[in-house]
Enzyme design. Structure first.
Site, PDB file in Angstrom:
ATOM      1  N   ASN A  43       1.026  -1.058  -0.268  1.00 51.81           N
ATOM      2  CA  ASN A  43      -0.004   0.018   0.080  1.00 51.81           C
ATOM      3  C   ASN A  43       1.039   1.302   0.245  1.00 51.81           C
ATOM      4  O   ASN A  43       0.500   2.640  -0.518  1.00 51.81           O
ATOM      5  CB  ASN A  43      -1.049   0.030   1.478  1.00 51.81           C
ATOM      6  CG  ASN A  43      -2.399  -1.147   1.143  1.00 51.81           C
ATOM      7  OD1 ASN A  43      -3.009  -0.946  -0.351  1.00 51.81           O
ATOM      8  ND2 ASN A  43      -2.546  -1.298   2.030  1.00 51.81           N
ATOM      9  N   THR A  44       2.208   1.175   0.532  1.00 50.93           N
ATOM     10  CA  THR A  44       2.648   2.530   0.259  1.00 50.93           C
ATOM     11  C   THR A  44       3.375   2.424  -0.931  1.00 50.93           C
ATOM     12  O   THR A  44       2.974   4.090  -1.183  1.00 50.93           O
ATOM     13  CB  THR A  44       4.152   1.886   0.736  1.00 50.93           C
ATOM     14  OG1 THR A  44       4.316   1.358   2.186  1.00 50.93           O
ATOM     15  CG2 THR A  44       5.422   3.201   1.412  1.00 50.93           C
TER      16      THR A  44
ATOM     17  N   ASP B 202      -3.333 -11.655   5.091  1.00 50.46           N
ATOM     18  CA  ASP B 202      -2.284 -12.861   5.310  1.00 50.46           C
ATOM     19  C   ASP B 202      -1.290 -12.828   6.779  1.00 50.46           C
ATOM     20  O   ASP B 202      -1.725 -13.948   7.334  1.00 50.46           O
ATOM     21  CB  ASP B 202      -1.832 -13.411   4.453  1.00 50.46           C
ATOM     22  CG  ASP B 202      -2.016 -12.923   3.154  1.00 50.46           C
ATOM     23  OD1 ASP B 202      -4.087 -13.103   2.990  1.00 50.46           O
ATOM     24  OD2 ASP B 202      -1.654 -12.862   2.102  1.00 50.46           O
TER      25      ASP B 202
ATOM     26  N   ARG C 157     -11.408  11.505   8.315  1.00 49.17           N
ATOM     27  CA  ARG C 157     -11.721  10.800   7.509  1.00 49.17           C
ATOM     28  C   ARG C 157     -12.855   9.502   7.547  1.00 49.17           C
ATOM     29  O   ARG C 157     -13.738   9.676   6.696  1.00 49.17           O
ATOM     30  CB  ARG C 157     -10.093   9.281   6.997  1.00 49.17           C
ATOM     31  CG  ARG C 157      -9.030  10.668   5.732  1.00 49.17           C
ATOM     32  CD  ARG C 157      -8.475   9.144   6.461  1.00 49.17           C
ATOM     33  NE  ARG C 157      -7.341   9.697   5.534  1.00 49.17           N
ATOM     34  CZ  ARG C 157      -5.902   9.342   5.117  1.00 49.17           C
ATOM     35  NH1 ARG C 157      -5.849   7.885   5.084  1.00 49.17           N
ATOM     36  NH2 ARG C 157      -4.785   9.830   4.577  1.00 49.17           N
TER      37      ARG C 157
ATOM     38  N   GLU D 285       0.641  -2.091   9.284  1.00 48.26           N
ATOM     39  CA  GLU D 285      -0.854  -1.983   9.248  1.00 48.26           C
ATOM     40  C   GLU D 285      -0.756  -3.188   9.803  1.00 48.26           C
ATOM     41  O   GLU D 285      -2.638  -3.706  10.321  1.00 48.26           O
ATOM     42  CB  GLU D 285      -1.906  -1.879   7.980  1.00 48.26           C
ATOM     43  CG  GLU D 285      -2.780  -1.457   8.041  1.00 48.26           C
ATOM     44  CD  GLU D 285      -3.723  -1.275   6.035  1.00 48.26           C
ATOM     45  OE1 GLU D 285      -5.231  -0.998   6.322  1.00 48.26           O
ATOM     46  OE2 GLU D 285      -2.783  -0.702   5.370  1.00 48.26           O
TER      47      GLU D 285
END
Length: 803
Positions: A338-339, A573, A632, A768
């Protein structure tokens, strides 16, 4: 002869399964029949590519290696089951193992006519472009009244039925032999030269030059400047390399970059056609030898890191700086996680730098409201810090002309920004010691990245969506790619190793200590990495809708078709791996939506993404509906309450503050109809279906609030620019899943803890995949600070305690 037989239903009890099992026994001397079940095949969803998952790849590999295929289908509502249809969709989306494969259709049903209508429909599906199976004509075997057709041993009772099945099957064996002659490699001849073609990538046009000699593709050159740096880079190396190595167009799309992959393959096919050859000949050739590697491999490292995103690469760099050897094991073909998709800067308080910038209108009000919070609502562990912050802010407010910041402000905003209640009223807030480490060592992480080679813009301080304060350090290079490219280079140049296409399936445990991992290679081969310690840095589960729905305790609903801004790789995972050795979980019910996501793809790189101080959000009626400077989750909920879809309105000056774009990209999106542009606000309103006067009034009022430095409607926390310079833009947006706050329970040294709060020896987690830090809502910009701070700590601690 090797045949694959597919049970065309996921029902636990099925006569189609019984039929195939009978055929497997009855024809055992004639063919080796492998029966495959579709029970675990996910429903087809082109926005959630599952091509590279083990279940789909199992079918892909088995069919590719088989001489022929048998499909047995029941009949549901005059057609085939949706589960079978989904399988065929997956096998014709980014991979095409059925193309040219001899195929026999059989079926069983309660009805006297068997599954005749379903078999007819299945034949049409298998004949469709993209599937293109070679279906045996005639001689379809239809087993009617199947509930009476088998004896207690599972054998067909009626001899005439068996005789007819024999005749159909023996004809299929001959058909397989003949049909496969059509799949034998053909010679191909090109008109030598270099051919220029333009194909479609993910973000627009992909110009390509393909050079051929008389009998070979010699060179493929791609202008990838229009694509997002880092996300599809592996496409531009792997796919041309495999095409040239194997002189084939039978190349699998790269997971997470299927649109660009197929664009490259289509472009080469066009060039082949221009060179006077038939690209279908190349499509039917076998894959390149490197794509078929099945050799098991074993590696030894000091520390093995699961996940090649920012946290994993930071951990690997820290291991190298400690003088030890790391191996990074990445699930997907490309690193970055995701980075590499990150759309905003990295949070870190740097008062000396920030203080050189002027304060924005509204920022002083934001601080006054913060310190006015009733102390009785502040959790005890944060109360001393809150009181100290009040003193800092009161001193600052004596001269609020410059941008203020401090570690305490960052800590309290992270705490309050994450403090939420679930649907049952249970409150959650960030673990004090984790929040303290994040906020105290954030600037240290920025300096560490600078030392490794990341360059940051010093001429502006910015703020991503939902960050609550301007403390963002923006890289000079495109956001996420700036971090990943530098860290990857550092790891590889200093002796680290990165294994891609290698999802980890198991943690290796020796006498209670985690000592390595077992991964699975691209073609199912076993990859063992033995190490003194393991760092889990595999991300969250934002791309796993079922897991989101299972744990959700915050949102009233998470729809089955919700989009995500995440890479398809983040499916939980690492959390499951941690649980397999007894890890505890924390905060799993809370996920975050990104309010300003692409309404179709969930991506962050389309349209005009500008700092929140320049956000002007309007609903489909042309009216503002929220404080655009808010968190958010509040922005997302407000959007959902207003129907989901909304628009970001901008003018030419606001456009200049956008992240990750260029005029060329903007023009292309306007042409494609995904971004709207007009010379007046009224004309813009017409384009997006709004009342022109309503939108014009909204913008006029907003501009007056900027002048006054106060928003009486929604109390927006900070203003920057007015919207008044043509041309004007409207970017359609809709919330999408962006981050999962919950995960493995860790301590400040990143040890993974079990349900008794005890350290699991040899196991660490960062990023994360871990929970406890962001609680119910993550501030924008905090994920980058999180992964680089705790990623470094994980690498350092793993070496210190185990090597």
């Amino acid at each position: 002869m090797k045949l694959v037989a597919i049970v065309g239903t996921n029902a636990k009890q099925s006569y189609n399964r019984s039929l195939l099992q009978f055929m497997q026994r009855h024809f055992a001397t004639k063919a080796d029949i492998e029966i495959l079940e579709i029970t675990d095949v996910p429903m087809f969803n082109e926005t959630d590519d599952q091509t590279d998952t083990p279940v789909i790849q199992k079918f892909n590999q088995a069919i590719s290696e088989a001489d022929g295929v048998i499909i047995s289908t029941p009949e549901h509502n005059h057609t085939i089951p949706s589960s079978l249809n989904s399988l065929i969709e997956w096998l014709s989306f980014n991979i095409h193992p059925l193309d040219g494969k001899p195929t026999m259709i059989v079926g069983a049903s309660y009805d006297v006519q068997g599954s005749s209508r379903a078999q007819l429909h299945l034949r049409q599906i298998l004949d469709a472009p993209g599937v293109n199976a070679t279906v045996m004509p005639g001689s379809e075997f239809l087993l009617g009244r199947a509930h009476r057709a088998f004896d207690e041993n599972g054998d067909l009772i009626d001899e005439r039925t068996v005789d007819f099945l024999d005749s159909c099957f023996y004809r299929f064996l001959r058909f397989v032999s003949v049909a496969n002659q059509l799949n034998l490699p053909e010679e191909i001849r090109f008109e030598p030269g270099t051919y220029h073609v333009t194909t479609e990538g993910h973000n627009g046009k992909l110009p390509m030059d393909v050079t051929v000699s008389e009998d070979r593709i010699e060179k493929i050159e791609i202008d990838s400047s229009g694509e997002s740096s880092g996300i599809a880079d592996v496409v531009f190396t792997r796919i041309p390399a495999e095409i040239i190595e194997g002189q084939t167009l039978n190349v699998d799309a790269v997971s997470g970059a299927s649109v660009t992959s197929n664009g490259v393959l289509d472009g080469v096919a066009r060039a082949v056609k221009q060179a006077g050859a038939n690209p279908d000949v190349l499509r039917k050739r076998s894959k390149a030898p490197s794509a078929l590697d099945k050799e098991d491999k074993t590696y030894q490292a000091d520390v093995v890191i699961v996940g090649g995103g920012g946290a994993g690469l930071a951990a690997a760099a820290a291991v190298l700086q400690a003088g030890k050897k790391p191996i990074v094991v990445e699930k997907f073909p490309a690193i970055g996680g995701n980075t590499v998709r990150a759309g905003g800067p990295m949070n870190a308080p740097d008062p000396a730098w920030q203080g050189t910038f002027e304060a924005h209108p509204g920022e002083a009000n934001t601080l006054q409201e913060l310190i006015a919070i009733d102390e009785s609502t502040i959790d005890p562990e944060y109360l001393e810090d809150f009181r100290a912050l009040k003193v800092e802010v009161e001193q600052y407010l004596q001269d609020p002309s410059y941008l203020f910041d401090s570690t305490l402000l960052y800590r309290i905003q992270t705490y309050i920004g994450g403090k939420r209640k679930d649907l049952q009223g249970h409150e959650i807030h960030g673990q004090y010691d984790l929040v303290s480490v994040l906020t105290e060592r954030a600037l240290e992480s920025v300096r560490w990245l600078e030392d490794i080679g990341v360059e940051f813009v010093r001429s502006e301080v910015t703020m991503p969506v939902g960050a609550l304060w301007r403390r963002g350090h923006k890289p000079v290079q495109p956001m996420g790619y700036a971090f990943i490219s530098v860290l990857q280079k550092y790891v590889l140049e200093n002796g680290g190793k990165i294994l891609t296409d290698s999802p980890v399936k198991e943690l290796l445990v020796e006498e209670g200590t985690v000592k390595g991992v077992r991964a699975e290679g691209r073609n199912g081969q076993t990859i063992l990495v033995h190490a003194d310690a393991v760092v889990l840095a595999s991300g969250g589960f934002g791309a796993n809708t079922k897991m989101l729905q299972k744990y959700n305790t915050y949102w009233t609903e998470i729809a089955d078709d919700i989009a995500t801004s995440n890479t398809p790789a983040v499916t939980g995972d690492g959390i499951l791996l941690g649980q397999s050795v007894g890890a505890d979980l924390v905060g799993m019910g809370f996920s975050q939506m990104m309010p300003v996501s692409d309404p179709v793809t969930g991506a962050l790189f389309s349209g005009l993404q500008v700092p929140p101080a320049n956000f002007i959000m309007v609903n489909t009626e042309g009216k503002r509906f929220v404080d655009e400077y808010g968190s958010r989750d509040k922005l997302s909920q407000a959007a959902i309450d207003n129907g989901g879809l909304f628009y970001l309105i901008a003018d030419d000056r606001i456009k200049a503050t956008a992240y990750n774009t260029s005029q060329e990209k903007i023009d292309a999106q306007v042409k494609a109809g995904t971004l709207y542009r007009a010379d007046t606000i009224e004309e813009l309103a017409v384009q997006i279906g709004m009342d022109p006067q309503v939108l014009a009034d909204t913008i006029k009022k907003y501009n007056s609030y900027v002048d006054a430095g106060f928003d009486p409607e929604f109390n927006k926390g900070s203003f920057d620019l007015k919207c008044e310079v043509a041309p004007f833009y409207a970017t359609p947006r809709k919330p999408a899943v962006h981050h999962t706050m919950g995960g493995l329970k860790i301590d400040t040294s990143t040890h993974v803890l079990n349900e008794k709060g005890q350290i699991i020896p040899g196991l660490y987690a960062a990023g994360e995949v871990a929970g406890g830090l962001h609680a119910g809502n993550r501030l924008g910009g905090n994920s980058l600070t999180d992964i680089f701070t705790f990623g470094r700590i994980a690498g350092q601690t793993a070496v210190k305690e185990n090597c």
